[in-house]
Motif scaffolding. Structure first.
Motif, PDB file in Angstrom:
ATOM      1  N   LEU A 305       0.833  -1.202   0.000  1.00 37.36           N
ATOM      2  CA  LEU A 305       0.000   0.000   0.000  1.00 37.36           C
ATOM      3  C   LEU A 305       0.873   1.259   0.000  1.00 37.36           C
ATOM      4  O   LEU A 305       0.575   2.230  -0.705  1.00 37.36           O
ATOM      5  CB  LEU A 305      -0.923  -0.003   1.218  1.00 37.36           C
ATOM      6  N   ASN A 306       1.948   1.245   0.772  1.00 39.12           N
ATOM      7  CA  ASN A 306       2.866   2.383   0.779  1.00 39.12           C
ATOM      8  C   ASN A 306       3.496   2.588  -0.594  1.00 39.12           C
ATOM      9  O   ASN A 306       3.595   3.714  -1.091  1.00 39.12           O
ATOM     10  CB  ASN A 306       3.974   2.161   1.819  1.00 39.12           C
ATOM     11  N   PHE A 307       3.932   1.482  -1.201  1.00 38.29           N
ATOM     12  CA  PHE A 307       4.564   1.540  -2.518  1.00 38.29           C
ATOM     13  C   PHE A 307       3.571   2.053  -3.559  1.00 38.29           C
ATOM     14  O   PHE A 307       3.886   2.932  -4.373  1.00 38.29           O
ATOM     15  CB  PHE A 307       5.059   0.146  -2.896  1.00 38.29           C
ATOM     16  N   ALA A 308       2.359   1.513  -3.532  1.00 40.25           N
ATOM     17  CA  ALA A 308       1.337   1.917  -4.501  1.00 40.25           C
ATOM     18  C   ALA A 308       0.964   3.378  -4.328  1.00 40.25           C
ATOM     19  O   ALA A 308       0.748   4.102  -5.316  1.00 40.25           O
ATOM     20  CB  ALA A 308       0.097   1.034  -4.344  1.00 40.25           C
ATOM     21  N   SER A 309       0.887   3.831  -3.093  1.00 34.34           N
ATOM     22  CA  SER A 309       0.541   5.224  -2.836  1.00 34.34           C
ATOM     23  C   SER A 309       1.555   6.182  -3.460  1.00 34.34           C
ATOM     24  O   SER A 309       1.187   7.182  -4.103  1.00 34.34           O
ATOM     25  CB  SER A 309       0.452   5.460  -1.325  1.00 34.34           C
ATOM     26  N   ARG A 310       2.828   5.852  -3.303  1.00 32.89           N
ATOM     27  CA  ARG A 310       3.861   6.692  -3.920  1.00 32.89           C
ATOM     28  C   ARG A 310       3.753   6.654  -5.436  1.00 32.89           C
ATOM     29  O   ARG A 310       3.920   7.675  -6.114  1.00 32.89           O
ATOM     30  CB  ARG A 310       5.250   6.226  -3.469  1.00 32.89           C
ATOM     31  N   TYR A 311       3.462   5.477  -5.963  1.00 35.17           N
ATOM     32  CA  TYR A 311       3.345   5.342  -7.415  1.00 35.17           C
ATOM     33  C   TYR A 311       2.153   6.136  -7.938  1.00 35.17           C
ATOM     34  O   TYR A 311       2.247   6.831  -8.959  1.00 35.17           O
ATOM     35  CB  TYR A 311       3.211   3.864  -7.796  1.00 35.17           C
ATOM     36  N   THR A 312       1.019   6.047  -7.254  1.00 32.99           N
ATOM     37  CA  THR A 312      -0.167   6.789  -7.683  1.00 32.99           C
ATOM     38  C   THR A 312       0.103   8.291  -7.683  1.00 32.99           C
ATOM     39  O   THR A 312      -0.310   9.013  -8.599  1.00 32.99           O
ATOM     40  CB  THR A 312      -1.362   6.457  -6.772  1.00 32.99           C
ATOM     41  N   PRO A 329      -5.173  11.697 -10.533  1.00 30.42           N
ATOM     42  CA  PRO A 329      -5.764  10.449 -10.025  1.00 30.42           C
ATOM     43  C   PRO A 329      -6.120  10.545  -8.546  1.00 30.42           C
ATOM     44  O   PRO A 329      -7.010   9.834  -8.069  1.00 30.42           O
ATOM     45  CB  PRO A 329      -4.680   9.400 -10.274  1.00 30.42           C
ATOM     46  N   THR A 330      -5.448  11.406  -7.806  1.00 34.22           N
ATOM     47  CA  THR A 330      -5.725  11.527  -6.367  1.00 34.22           C
ATOM     48  C   THR A 330      -7.027  12.266  -6.095  1.00 34.22           C
ATOM     49  O   THR A 330      -7.433  12.394  -4.934  1.00 34.22           O
ATOM     50  CB  THR A 330      -4.570  12.253  -5.656  1.00 34.22           C
ATOM     51  N   GLU A 331      -7.695  12.731  -7.141  1.00 34.23           N
ATOM     52  CA  GLU A 331      -9.005  13.360  -6.998  1.00 34.23           C
ATOM     53  C   GLU A 331     -10.127  12.430  -7.416  1.00 34.23           C
ATOM     54  O   GLU A 331     -11.306  12.745  -7.214  1.00 34.23           O
ATOM     55  CB  GLU A 331      -9.066  14.634  -7.843  1.00 34.23           C
ATOM     56  N   GLU A 332      -9.769  11.297  -7.994  1.00 28.74           N
ATOM     57  CA  GLU A 332     -10.786  10.392  -8.529  1.00 28.74           C
ATOM     58  C   GLU A 332     -11.436   9.594  -7.398  1.00 28.74           C
ATOM     59  O   GLU A 332     -10.759   9.016  -6.545  1.00 28.74           O
ATOM     60  CB  GLU A 332     -10.167   9.454  -9.565  1.00 28.74           C
ATOM     61  N   PHE A 333     -12.765   9.526  -7.467  1.00 30.34           N
ATOM     62  CA  PHE A 333     -13.538   8.904  -6.396  1.00 30.34           C
ATOM     63  C   PHE A 333     -13.123   7.465  -6.161  1.00 30.34           C
ATOM     64  O   PHE A 333     -12.870   7.048  -5.025  1.00 30.34           O
ATOM     65  CB  PHE A 333     -15.040   8.961  -6.708  1.00 30.34           C
ATOM     66  N   TYR A 334     -13.034   6.673  -7.247  1.00 29.13           N
ATOM     67  CA  TYR A 334     -12.812   5.241  -7.046  1.00 29.13           C
ATOM     68  C   TYR A 334     -11.406   4.976  -6.496  1.00 29.13           C
ATOM     69  O   TYR A 334     -11.199   4.031  -5.723  1.00 29.13           O
ATOM     70  CB  TYR A 334     -13.052   4.458  -8.347  1.00 29.13           C
ATOM     71  N   ILE A 335     -10.447   5.814  -6.836  1.00 29.22           N
ATOM     72  CA  ILE A 335      -9.092   5.636  -6.299  1.00 29.22           C
ATOM     73  C   ILE A 335      -9.065   5.977  -4.812  1.00 29.22           C
ATOM     74  O   ILE A 335      -8.505   5.238  -3.994  1.00 29.22           O
ATOM     75  CB  ILE A 335      -8.082   6.488  -7.096  1.00 29.22           C
ATOM     76  N   GLU A 405      -5.370  -1.924  -9.200  1.00 30.01           N
ATOM     77  CA  GLU A 405      -6.549  -1.178  -9.633  1.00 30.01           C
ATOM     78  C   GLU A 405      -6.359   0.328  -9.479  1.00 30.01           C
ATOM     79  O   GLU A 405      -7.006   1.114 -10.169  1.00 30.01           O
ATOM     80  CB  GLU A 405      -7.773  -1.610  -8.815  1.00 30.01           C
ATOM     81  N   VAL A 406      -5.488   0.731  -8.546  1.00 30.20           N
ATOM     82  CA  VAL A 406      -5.324   2.160  -8.262  1.00 30.20           C
ATOM     83  C   VAL A 406      -3.971   2.696  -8.725  1.00 30.20           C
ATOM     84  O   VAL A 406      -3.614   3.828  -8.424  1.00 30.20           O
ATOM     85  CB  VAL A 406      -5.510   2.436  -6.756  1.00 30.20           C
ATOM     86  N   THR A 407      -3.234   1.873  -9.459  1.00 28.35           N
ATOM     87  CA  THR A 407      -1.945   2.330  -9.984  1.00 28.35           C
ATOM     88  C   THR A 407      -1.912   2.342 -11.502  1.00 28.35           C
ATOM     89  O   THR A 407      -1.208   3.158 -12.096  1.00 28.35           O
ATOM     90  CB  THR A 407      -0.802   1.437  -9.460  1.00 28.35           C
ATOM     91  N   GLY A 408      -2.663   1.443 -12.128  1.00 30.32           N
ATOM     92  CA  GLY A 408      -2.737   1.463 -13.581  1.00 30.32           C
ATOM     93  C   GLY A 408      -1.863   0.421 -14.247  1.00 30.32           C
ATOM     94  O   GLY A 408      -1.026  -0.228 -13.615  1.00 30.32           O
ATOM     95  N   SER A 409      -2.045   0.280 -15.563  1.00 30.12           N
ATOM     96  CA  SER A 409      -1.410  -0.808 -16.310  1.00 30.12           C
ATOM     97  C   SER A 409       0.108  -0.717 -16.316  1.00 30.12           C
ATOM     98  O   SER A 409       0.806  -1.736 -16.330  1.00 30.12           O
ATOM     99  CB  SER A 409      -1.937  -0.837 -17.743  1.00 30.12           C
ATOM    100  N   ARG A 410       0.637   0.503 -16.308  1.00 35.75           N
ATOM    101  CA  ARG A 410       2.098   0.624 -16.342  1.00 35.75           C
ATOM    102  C   ARG A 410       2.740   0.095 -15.056  1.00 35.75           C
ATOM    103  O   ARG A 410       3.929  -0.234 -15.045  1.00 35.75           O
ATOM    104  CB  ARG A 410       2.495   2.083 -16.569  1.00 35.75           C
ATOM    105  N   ALA A 411       1.975   0.003 -14.005  1.00 32.00           N
ATOM    106  CA  ALA A 411       2.495  -0.506 -12.727  1.00 32.00           C
ATOM    107  C   ALA A 411       2.772  -2.002 -12.770  1.00 32.00           C
ATOM    108  O   ALA A 411       3.362  -2.552 -11.837  1.00 32.00           O
ATOM    109  CB  ALA A 411       1.526  -0.195 -11.591  1.00 32.00           C
TER     110      ALA A 411
END
Length: 457
Positions: A305-312, A329-335, A405-411
C-alpha cells in the motif's frame, strides 16, 4: 559461513567467507551450485552507523530500528528480487542492526524484548522486503526453540551461542516431509535424510534439525553448525515469490550431534525428560510461528500500500473517459475509495495481530520459567493466532492484488516491482490451507473446543 562484522569503535571490518564456487551459476558436472551472492560491503555505511549507535533499549527503539532497516531494503528490493542473489548482504544488515538479538536476554547482550515486540519488528522489516521479513521471523522462532523444548542448561547455552556470536539461524524442519531418521551411535546421535524445504539455511550460521528417534515416535530437535559436509543444499529455490529466502531442499547426510545437544532429552535414559518436554507448553512453538506468518504477510501488504501510494502520486494518470473527469488520479472517487478501504482493513488486521501477539507474549511471560501452561490457556492463545492468520491472509491477498486497480497498467512493469508483494504473500500463504484455521475457529465458537496441538496448530 555468514559474513562477520567487527567494529573497534572507529572502523568496521566485514569478512565474507564464500564457499567454493559460491558465486557461480550452473555446473558442467550437473551438480547444483549456489546463486550469486550479494556483498555485505554494499551496506558498509549502514553497518557502521548501527554498530556505533548500539542496540536500542526500548520497544519504540527496536521498532524504529526495524523501520530503518526496512527503508534501506526497500530502496532496491524490486531489483534484488529480479537478480535473485543469495541474501548474505541483507542478513548481514539484520546482524549489524542487532535485530537478530531482539528477543535475547539482556544479561548476555540481547534486546530483552517480548514476542509482542518481536512480531512488530518482523512486520516492519517485511514492509520493505518480504523475504527478509520472513527470514527474520523464522530466525527468531528457531532462536526460541531451546527456550521451549530444551532444559535450563541447553536454553542458556544455545542463547549464549546465538547472541554472543550474532548467529543467524535457519531450519530444516518441514513437517510434511518424511522426518529425518535419528539413530543412536553411543555418545552421539546421527541425523540422516532429506527435506524438500528448509528456510534460510544457505545463509545461516546454525541450522535447527528435527527428526524421529529410531524405534520410537519421539521427535528430537538439535542445533548444528551449518557449514559442514553433511549439510548439502540443492540450491533449487526459484519460486514465484519470497525469492530471497533460500527455501530450497537440503540433504542431511549422517550429521553427528552429541547427546547433550538433544533438546529436552535425558542423556542417561535416552528418553524425553518429562519435566522439560511438557505438553502443552512444549508445543507453543506452533502458534508462535503461525503468528510469525501473519506478521510478515501483514508487513508485505502494508508495504504494497505504501509503494502503490507513492506510485499513484507520481506516475498514475487520471482516467479521461469517466464523465466526471479529474486532472489528477488523487481526486478520482474510485481511487480514493479503494485506498481508504484497503487502509481500513489493514488497520483492523494490524490491531488484531497486535492483540494476538500480546496473548502469546503473556503465555511466555507467565509460564516461561516453570514451563506450566494449561491446555485451555494454550488453546485460547492459539485461537487468537488463528483469527489473525485468517484475517491477515485474506486481507493481504486482497490488498496486494487490489493495488493494481489504483496504480494502472504501467504498474505491472517488471522493473516497477509492485507484483512482488502479491507474489510473496501468495507463495507463503499456501504453507498450510487457511481453510483449516476457519474450521478450527468454528469449532471454538460452536463447540467451545480448543485445538489439539499439531504441527500446524
Amino acid at each position: 559461513m555468514a559474513p562477520s562484522i567487527v567494529s573497534d569503535g572507529n572502523s568496521v571490518t566485514i569478512t565474507i567467507n564464500h564457499s567454493p564456487n559460491g558465486t557461480a551459476n550452473g555446473s558442467l558436472s550437473g551438480k547444483a551450485l549456489p546463486n550469486p551472492v550479494s556483498d555485505p560491503a554494499v551496506y558498509g555505511v549502514h553497518h557502521k552507523k548501527f554498530i556505533s549507535e548500539g542496540q536500542p533499549t526500548s520497544e519504540e527503539g527496536w521498532v524504529q530500528r526495524a523501520r530503518e532497516v526496512s527503508e534501506i531494503l526497500a530502496i532496491d528490493a524490486a531489483a534484488r528480487d529480479i537478480e535473485n542473489k543469495s541474501p548474505r548482504a541483507e542478513v548481514s544488515l539484520l546482524k549489524s542492526a542487532g535485530l537478530l538479538k531482539v528477543l535475547g536476554p539482556k544479561s548476555i547482550g540481547g534486546g530483552g524484548q517480548s514476542w509482542e515486540v518481536g512480531y512488530k519488528v518482523i512486520r516492519e522489516v517485511a514492509k520493505g522486503d518480504g523475504s527478509l521479513g520472513m527470514l527474520l521471523g523464522y530466525h527468531l522462532l528457531w532462536s526460541t526453540t531451546a527456550n521451549v523444548v530444551g532444559n535450563d542448561e541447553q536454553m542458556e547455552r544455545v542463547q549464549k551461542l546465538i547472541i554472543e556470536n550474532n548467529y543467524f539461524v535457519g531450519g530444516a524442519v518441514n513437517p510434511r516431509d518424511n522426518d529425518l531418521k535419528i539413530t543412536d551411535a553411543g555418545d552421539h546421535l546421527v541425523f540422516d535424510g532429506f527435506k524438500n524445504f528448509n528456510t534460510g539455511g544457505v545463509v545461516s550460521d546454525l541450522t535447527v534439525l528435527e527428526g524421529v528417534f529410531a524405534g520410537t515416535e519421539n521427535h528430537i530437535f538439535a542445533f548444528v553448525l551449518t557449514e559442514q559436509p553433511g549439510i548439502q543444499f540443492a540450491h533449487n529455490w526459484n519460486n514465484v515469490g519470497l525469492r530471497l529466502t533460500e527455501s530450497g531442499s537440503v540433504k542431511i547426510d549422517k550429521v553427528k550431534v552429541p547427546w547433550s545437544d538433544a533438546l529436552g532429552w535425558d542423556t542417561e535414559t535416552r528418553a524425553p525428560d518429562p519435566k522439560v518436554l511438557s505438553i502443552p507448553f512444549g508445543t507453543l512453538l506452533l502458534p508462535t510461528i503461525q503468528l510469525v506468518f501473519s506478521n510478515f504477510y501483514l508487513g508485505i501488504a502494508l508495504g504494497s500500500l505504501n509503494f502503490a501510494s507513492r506510485y499513484t502520486n507520481t506516475s498514475t494518470r487520471a482516467w479521461p473517459y469517466g464523465s466526471d473527469n479529474k486532472s489528477s488520479p488523487t481526486e478520482e472517487f474510485y481511487i480514493l475509495e479503494r485506498y481508504g478501504n484497503f487502509f481500513a482493513h489493514l488497520r483492523a488486521a494490524e490491531t488484531l495481530a497486535d492483540r494476538a501477539g500480546l496473548e502469546i507474549a503473556k503465555v511466555y511471560e507467565k509460564h516461561g520459567e516453570k514451563r506450566g501452561v494449561s491446555e485451555r490457556e494454550r488453546g485460547e492463545a492459539a485461537e487468537w493466532v488463528a483469527s489473525a492468520k485468517v484475517v491477515t491472509t485474506d486481507t493481504s491477498l486482497r490488498v496486494t492484488a487490489g493495488v493494481f486497480e489504483v496504480t494502472g497498467s504501467r504498474a505491472t512493469g517488471r522493473k516497477v516491482g509492485l507484483d512482488r508483494f502479491w507474489r510473496d504473500v501468495r507463495t507463503h500463504s499456501l504453507h498450510d490451507p487457511v481453510a483449516y484455521k476457519n474450521r478450527e475457529l468454528g469449532e471454538y465458537v460452536l463447540l467451545d473446543r480448543v485445538p489439539e496441538p499439531t504441527w500446524y496448530t
